[in-house]
Scaffold this motif. Structure first.
Motif, mmCIF file in Angstrom:
data_model
loop_
_atom_site.group_PDB
_atom_site.id
_atom_site.type_symbol
_atom_site.label_atom_id
_atom_site.label_comp_id
_atom_site.label_asym_id
_atom_site.label_seq_id
_atom_site.Cartn_x
_atom_site.Cartn_y
_atom_site.Cartn_z
ATOM 1 N N HIS A 120 0.845 -1.075 -0.022
ATOM 2 C CA HIS A 120 0.048 -0.069 -0.124
ATOM 3 C C HIS A 120 0.950 1.339 0.051
ATOM 4 O O HIS A 120 0.343 2.433 0.546
ATOM 5 C CB HIS A 120 -0.929 0.085 1.373
ATOM 6 C CG HIS A 120 -0.461 0.056 2.513
ATOM 7 N ND1 HIS A 120 0.259 -1.420 3.028
ATOM 8 C CD2 HIS A 120 -0.076 0.589 3.509
ATOM 9 C CE1 HIS A 120 0.604 -1.349 3.990
ATOM 10 N NE2 HIS A 120 0.582 -0.038 4.619
ATOM 11 N N VAL A 122 3.283 2.801 1.783
ATOM 12 C CA VAL A 122 2.708 3.302 2.858
ATOM 13 C C VAL A 122 3.811 4.432 3.377
ATOM 14 O O VAL A 122 3.736 5.671 3.750
ATOM 15 C CB VAL A 122 2.562 2.472 4.127
ATOM 16 C CG1 VAL A 122 4.021 1.682 4.391
ATOM 17 C CG2 VAL A 122 2.422 3.171 5.475
ATOM 18 N N GLU A 123 5.239 4.491 2.892
ATOM 19 C CA GLU A 123 6.162 5.393 3.409
ATOM 20 C C GLU A 123 7.205 5.967 2.304
ATOM 21 O O GLU A 123 6.783 6.893 2.203
ATOM 22 C CB GLU A 123 7.058 4.438 4.500
ATOM 23 C CG GLU A 123 8.002 5.221 5.095
ATOM 24 C CD GLU A 123 7.424 6.382 5.907
ATOM 25 O OE1 GLU A 123 7.875 7.429 5.817
ATOM 26 O OE2 GLU A 123 6.360 6.120 6.414
ATOM 27 N N ARG A 258 -0.437 11.082 4.578
ATOM 28 C CA ARG A 258 -0.186 9.990 5.508
ATOM 29 C C ARG A 258 -1.445 9.053 5.617
ATOM 30 O O ARG A 258 -1.516 7.868 5.712
ATOM 31 C CB ARG A 258 0.309 10.639 6.766
ATOM 32 C CG ARG A 258 0.646 9.570 7.773
ATOM 33 C CD ARG A 258 0.575 10.228 8.994
ATOM 34 N NE ARG A 258 -0.895 10.582 9.301
ATOM 35 C CZ ARG A 258 -1.773 9.651 9.928
ATOM 36 N NH1 ARG A 258 -1.676 8.406 10.065
ATOM 37 N NH2 ARG A 258 -2.867 10.350 10.179
ATOM 38 N N GLY A 261 -1.803 5.886 3.725
ATOM 39 C CA GLY A 261 -1.191 4.935 4.216
ATOM 40 C C GLY A 261 -2.004 4.125 4.976
ATOM 41 O O GLY A 261 -1.669 2.785 5.212
#
Length: 354
Positions: A120, A122-123, A258, A261
């Protein structure tokens, strides 16, 4: 040996070009790896996606980025007349940020359709896109300044640290505007009393002092100075403040990215409006930092839509974002509406006498 200006120019161009291509390569590589894991085929699909990313970067560099930089360097007329927006920032948004967000949305859609939840993003990919955008913004703002020595406070991209003399005008005294007789009588009544046969010179000192001139200063804050043992704590440089201001300027967008995420949001239909609103908020980078239109764009492109989408996300998914951010959005929106529109109404335009 190259001059300092040439070194600075090469450094800025290399950093901007790296900010243009690195996010695309990283996200496309992750997307290629995702397709390879979903299809469970050989590495042909993986290298095909990587080749597409290389071809895309090469094409946009040769057809758009390099010609734009050449025109800006040669200072063509239709570029030098641009003072309210930044062509480089617009090109970066179209060539880098928009494709990256499109690949992220496609990654979510592909995994949902395949019934798998493998990555996904995310970071690193999302953070790298926004960090590169901030770097481009910082470079565009700090480009006119020197990298060594003191900063140029007269640069329009910087807020001047203290009151700057902008106009000097001799103010006509009251006595000069009166008739001779009236002036003499008034001065006689207004002079200080004589003590021991000697008149105080305070009146004459006041008449000839610099305070008899009007100094019209800019609306910047007062400049403070300190010469004690801890004077190094009072040092201030606008170039370092540009970096801080840029990161604070994009803090709200970073929090919104964010949210994507979160697994429940990334694999749902809500990922589409979130990424679309995030991209719309990045359009503010096109406007020059000191342009009055920036507050209007911040209200319509960020605070108002971010408040609506955050309230909807909290209502659907719970506390996926701190309440601080929607409170910030609603407070900024209300103050913008009040001071921009409501204060012009007659009921809010009454002057109070104290």
């Amino acid at each position: 040996m190259p001059s300092g200006k040439m070194v600075k120019f090469i450094l800025y161009e290399v950093l901007q070009f790296a900010a243009l291509i690195v996010p695309i390569f990283v996200i496309m590589e992750r997307f290629a790896l995702l397709i390879h894991r979903l299809k469970k085929l050989d590495l042909t699909v993986y290298w095909l996606v990587v080749a597409v990313s290389i071809a895309y970067v090469t094409s946009v560099t040769l057809l758009v980025w390099a010609p734009l930089k050449y025109v800006i360097l040669k200072q063509r007329r239709f570029i030098t007349e641009v003072t309210q927006w930044r062509p480089t920032a617009l090109a970066y948004l179209i060539l880098s940020t928009l494709p990256c967000f499109a690949v992220l949305i496609a990654s979510s859609k592909v995994q949902v359709d395949m019934g798998c939840k493998l990555d996904h993003f995310v970071e690193l990919p999302v953070s790298l896109v926004l960090f590169s955008l901030i770097c481009v913004d910082i470079i565009e703002r700090i480009r006119p300044c020197n990298l060594t020595g003191k900063s140029d406070s007269l640069n329009p991209d910087f807020d001047m640290p203290g009151p700057v003399l902008t106009h000097l005008e001799q103010v006509t005294t009251v006595s000069a505007q009166l008739h001779p007789n009236e002036s003499q009588n008034s001065l006689t009544q207004g002079r200080p009393e004589t003590r021991n046969g000697r008149t105080s010179r305070r009146w004459e000192d006041f008449a000839g002092s610099p305070s008899s001139r009007a100094y019209l200063y800019s609306s910047s804050s007062r400049s403070w100075s300190y010469s004690g043992p801890f004077s190094f704590l009072w040092w201030k440089d606008e170039r370092s403040e540009v970096v801080l201001d840029s990161f604070l300027f994009w803090l709200d967008t970073a929090e919104m990215l964010r949210i994507t995420g979160e697994t429940s949001i990334f694999y749902s239909g809500w990922v589409f409006p979130v990424y679309i609103l995030c991209f719309l908020s990045t359009l503010r980078i096109i406007i020059t930092p000191q342009n009055p239109l920036l507050s209007f764009a911040g209200f319509f492109l960020q605070d108002l839509p971010f408040f609506i989408i955050r309230v909807a996300l909290i209502a659907v998914f719970g506390n996926v974002t701190p309440v601080f951010y929607p409170l910030k959005n609603v407070l900024v929106s209300l103050t913008f509406i009040y001071f921009t529109f409501l204060t012009k109404l007659r009921i809010f335009n009454r002057r109070r006498m104290f």
